[in-house]
Every structure is written in C-alpha cells, then in structure tokens.
Enzyme design. Structure first.
Site, PDB file in Angstrom:
ATOM      1  CG  ASP A   1      -1.900   1.186   1.281  1.00 36.66           C
ATOM      2  OD1 ASP A   1      -2.611   1.262   0.256  1.00 36.66           O
ATOM      3  OD2 ASP A   1      -1.842   1.858   2.306  1.00 36.66           O
TER       4      ASP A   1
ATOM      5  CD  GLU B   1      -1.784   2.679  -3.436  1.00 40.94           C
ATOM      6  OE1 GLU B   1      -1.913   3.581  -4.622  1.00 40.94           O
ATOM      7  OE2 GLU B   1      -1.482   2.946  -2.490  1.00 40.94           O
TER       8      GLU B   1
ATOM      9  CG  ASP C   1      -9.224   3.375   0.071  1.00 40.89           C
ATOM     10  OD1 ASP C   1      -9.570   3.439   0.919  1.00 40.89           O
ATOM     11  OD2 ASP C   1      -7.643   3.596  -0.080  1.00 40.89           O
TER      12      ASP C   1
END
Length: 496
Positions: free
Chosen positions: A293, A340, A393
């Site tokens: 992430d 990511e 998200d």
C-alpha cells in the site's frame, strides 16, 4: 500501450481475482471469520472461474481500520472461528453461542479456549504451539507484552504508561505481572495463524491464491513503535516529530493526514533493513502475493509537521526504496509484490517499480476524464499490471455510476455502451477483457451493490469497514456469469 510486456513471476498467467475482506463474509457474529463461510466463499470463487482472492490487511484493526493496526505482524482475533475451537474441545458450544451477540463474551471465549488448550490439547498441538512461538520470536513476545501492559493500563497508549514500562526498562518488563495473560495473547495468535493456514491450504488445493495487503506505515500506538523507537522519527517523549499522509489529491482537497510516525531510514539501512525483512517474512507466511500500500512512499514520503492540522503543509522526504527492495530481493528471491502506485506518481516511482519488475495498478473508475491517453483506460494497460473496477477506497461501481453527472455518464457510455443497463458488469467486462495480467473486481461489484456497500471513504472517520454481504445476495446465475467472462477472456484456470 505496451501490451507485449512479459509476465513476471507474480503474474504468471492471465487471472481473475475478487476483492473481499474476510470481515465482510456472512455469519452470525459481528464480523466474518475464517470458518465455514470462508470455505464456502472459496468454493463459490472457484466455481466462478476466479483464481485469486484479494483481502485487506489482516492485522488487529485500530479505530476500526485494518490500516491502523497495533502490530505489523499480528492477526485480527476477531476473525477467529470459535466453532473450530469448540470442535477441538477447547471451549463449549454454549460459549460460542454467547459470543455471537456479545463482543465481551467473544473475548472471554477465546481466553477460555486458552485454558482448555492448556488442559486438554494433545502433545502434537502443544508442540505446534511451541514451534509457532519459536518461528515468530522476532515479534511475538513484544506484541504479547504490549497487549498485556496496555490492558493493565486501561487501554492507554504506550507513551502514557509508567516510565519504566514505556521506556522498556528490562527489570520492569522482567517482573511485570500478567504472564498468564501474555500466554493467552500468544495462544490467540497461534490460533489465528493456524486457522489462516488451514484456509490457505483449502484455497490452494482448489487452485485459489491469496493476495494480501501490507500498509507501508505502522500505527503510532503499536507494539512495533514501542519496541523499536530508534527506527522511528520520535522526540524524547516518544511522540512523532513528523507524521505521514498525502498531499491534496483525487480523494481530498486538503490531502490526508494519516498521523503515522515516519521511519528513520538511515537506521533501518544500517542493519540491512532487518525490521522490514521480518515483516515481509510474516506476510509471506500468510499470502501468495502481497500488495504494498502507498508504494510511492518507497521513493519519497509526504512528511507533515506533527503540529500541523492538515496534510497541506507537508513536504516530500526522500526514501531509500531501492536499497530496501534490493535487501528484500536478496532475502527472498523473486519478490511476490504488487505496487499500489496510485495518486501523485512521479518518474522516480515508476523507475523504482520497473527496476524490480513489480506489477502496478490501474483503476477503471479513474479513467473517464475525457483523455484517451488516461492510463486507467483499458486500451492503455499492459500485461504487468493489476486492473480494478475500483478498490476498497472507491465507491461501488453501481454507486459511482449513479452519482455521475449526465455528461460524465455519456463519456462512460461512449467507452462501454452497455453501462447504462448494468454499469457494474460493463465495467467488470472492461477490466477482465483488458491485457492486464490480473483483473480484480470487488465482490460488491459482482453483486451490483450500491453505495451502501462501500467499504471505506478516505478522510471519513465513521461509517467505514462495516460491509457484510449475505448469501441471499448471491443470485444463482452470478458465479456462472462471472465464469463465462473468465473463460471468454482467457482468465479461467487451464484444464488439469
């Protein structure tokens, strides 16, 4: 467009994945678990032509969020299947039934299982527990002590503990009471890892790979920061001098102030990034693949003065990501990592990702700004990428499409003519048909659910992480419909 780019050891062939956190599985308790519903979900995915199950971080959630965990290694005890403990003979079914509706009773049931294990487990089970403790000795004792002291201190963050405990005075830690409680914490982690390994084995036997998620930063109030203060940019009292976040972007006009402490990268580099190697070793035990992430934080991180109320006043701080990834490659060989690489991405981030041949991400919901060169449109994808309709998200695709203005919808329809009738499935077809090595669709999109099923809204403090689906939501035709797309676009498992 670079569609001929080779597959990496991670993206070994064209695959279809589904994104769903285990907490969103059906069941009678407050969240999904690693039990029968998880195995049923695996079976449904395999029937649907899916060969990758992506989840969010599995650590104990902090403030409800798995991205704010008190440990970079530990598992969420809330995901433990209590019925499995009853089948082992360590607790009774009456305790299991009580725990389904009472969070306190659930904690008591897990503690009772520890005593049942101590009294009734087989010699092989005890040996397995001891082997687990040895294998995880780099982090487990610190986490157990952290959890026990925190409970004794009424849940206060570690920097508010008595000085001797806050500063890890050896004598204070050696004489600290509550060893039985610490044993129970260790047992809980043993059970979590044991059940997850069983689920992973069940999935692997059916050709399904597990794809995890590793937050780049750790929570300030965590066992990691308490036990390794020298690895973080903290003041003399143990509080962050600068904190993490991102500048203003698609999700927030003021940026996001995450509040995690920054790493002292020079100190980490001095021992060959030992802390990171241990962290990745734990995650490799849980997953086949791992998403990093906020990968751009390995090139540069947004550093915000700890006193600043928003992220707008931060600045970029250079990070030795190349040295870190090299150390991880030397330790583990081919890196099972996916970057990511969303948000404000600069050339140095792309160069770092490509240097280690890591797949990046594309999100179709980001593609419709009217620019045919937008990298999130499927005709611009390449094979070494993971394509999504949306992530945890984003709003669900059905909710996202409903919120678009008429001109925005027209843009989507120009690209995906059947979007008006079935936007979620039109978008899924778009990413599944693309050249991306892995196409991942949120389970909410498979079920064509609206905004009420959204998992997380960045910058919003309440109303996140609570989504659960029900088996009644899964129409009989859904797995076959998804399997047809997997077959049609070469993502189904090869025969045999």
């Amino acid at each position: 467009m670079t569609g001929k780019r080779r597959h990496t050891p991670v993206l070994d062939r064209r695959r279809l994945g589904v994104l769903l956190h285990p907490s969103s599985l059906p069941g009678d308790g407050p969240k999904g678990t690693m039990g029968a519903h998880a195995r049923r979900f695996v079976d449904v995915l395999v029937t649907a032509g899916v060969s990758v199950w992506q989840v969010l971080p599995l650590g104990p959630p902090g403030g409800g969020s798995p991205y704010n965990s008190p440990s970079a290694h530990a598992g969420d005890a809330g995901l433990i299947d209590l019925e499995d403990l009853a089948e082992c003979g360590w607790i009774g079914m009456a305790e299991v039934r009580a725990a389904l509706t009472d969070g306190a009773a659930r904690g008591a049931a897990v503690s009772a299982a520890y005593h049942g294990f101590a009294a009734h487990a087989s010699a092989a089970d005890h040996a397995e527990f001891q082997e687990f403790r040895i294998r995880h000795a780099a982090w487990l004792p610190d986490y157990c002590a952290y959890e026990c002291i925190k409970a004794e201190c009424g849940g206060a963050p570690w920097w508010q503990w008595p000085a001797a405990l806050k500063d890890r005075d050896p004598q204070a830690l050696a004489t600290y009471p509550g060893s039985d409680s610490c044993e129970a914490v260790a047992f809980t982690q043993f059970v979590f890892f044991r059940q997850w390994h069983a689920l992973r084995g069940y999935a692997a036997a059916r050709g399904l790979r597990l794809f995890g998620d590793m937050p780049i930063f750790v929570a300030e109030d965590s066992a990691d920061v308490w036990a390794h203060r020298d690895l973080f940019v903290l003041d003399a009292d143990g509080r962050p001098e600068i904190v993490t976040g991102v500048p203003p972007d698609y999700f927030s006009a003021h940026g996001q102030r995450w509040g995690n402490p920054h790493y002292r990268w020079a100190r980490m580099a001095a021992d060959g990034f030992a802390w990171w190697r241990e962290r990745v070793r734990t995650q490799r035990e849980l997953f086949d693949w791992l998403r990093i992430d906020h990968f751009r934080g390995f090139a540069a991180s947004w550093a915000i003065p700890a006193s600043a109320p928003t992220a707008a006043g931060g600045e970029w701080m250079t990070v030795p990501g190349d040295a870190l990834l090299k150390a991880l490659q030397e330790a583990f060989g081919d890196l099972p990592l996916i970057a990511e690489d969303l948000g404000i991405i600069t050339d140095d981030v792309h160069a770092l990702r490509d240097r280690y041949d890591l797949p990046g991400m594309r999100v179709l919901q980001f593609g419709f700004d009217g620019d045919p060169g937008n990298p999130h449109l499927p005709h611009n994808y390449h094979a070494n990428s993971v394509a999504y309709t949306g992530t945890h998200d984003n709003d669900t695709t059905t909710g996202w499409y409903a919120a678009l203005s008429p001109p925005e919808r027209a843009t989507v329809r120009d690209y995906l003519p059947d979007a008006d009738g079935d936007p979620a499935w039109a978008m899924m077809r778009g990413v599944i048909a693309s050249v991306a090595g892995l196409a991942v669709v949120p389970w909410q999109d498979v079920l064509a659910l609206g905004s009420g099923a959204r998992m997380n809204t960045p910058g919003k403090c309440a109303g996140n992480w609570g989504f659960r689906f029900h088996w009644e939501d899964v129409a009989e035709a859904v797995p076959a419909r998804l399997a047809r797309l997997a077959f049609l676009y070469g993502r189904a498992a090869p025969p045999g």
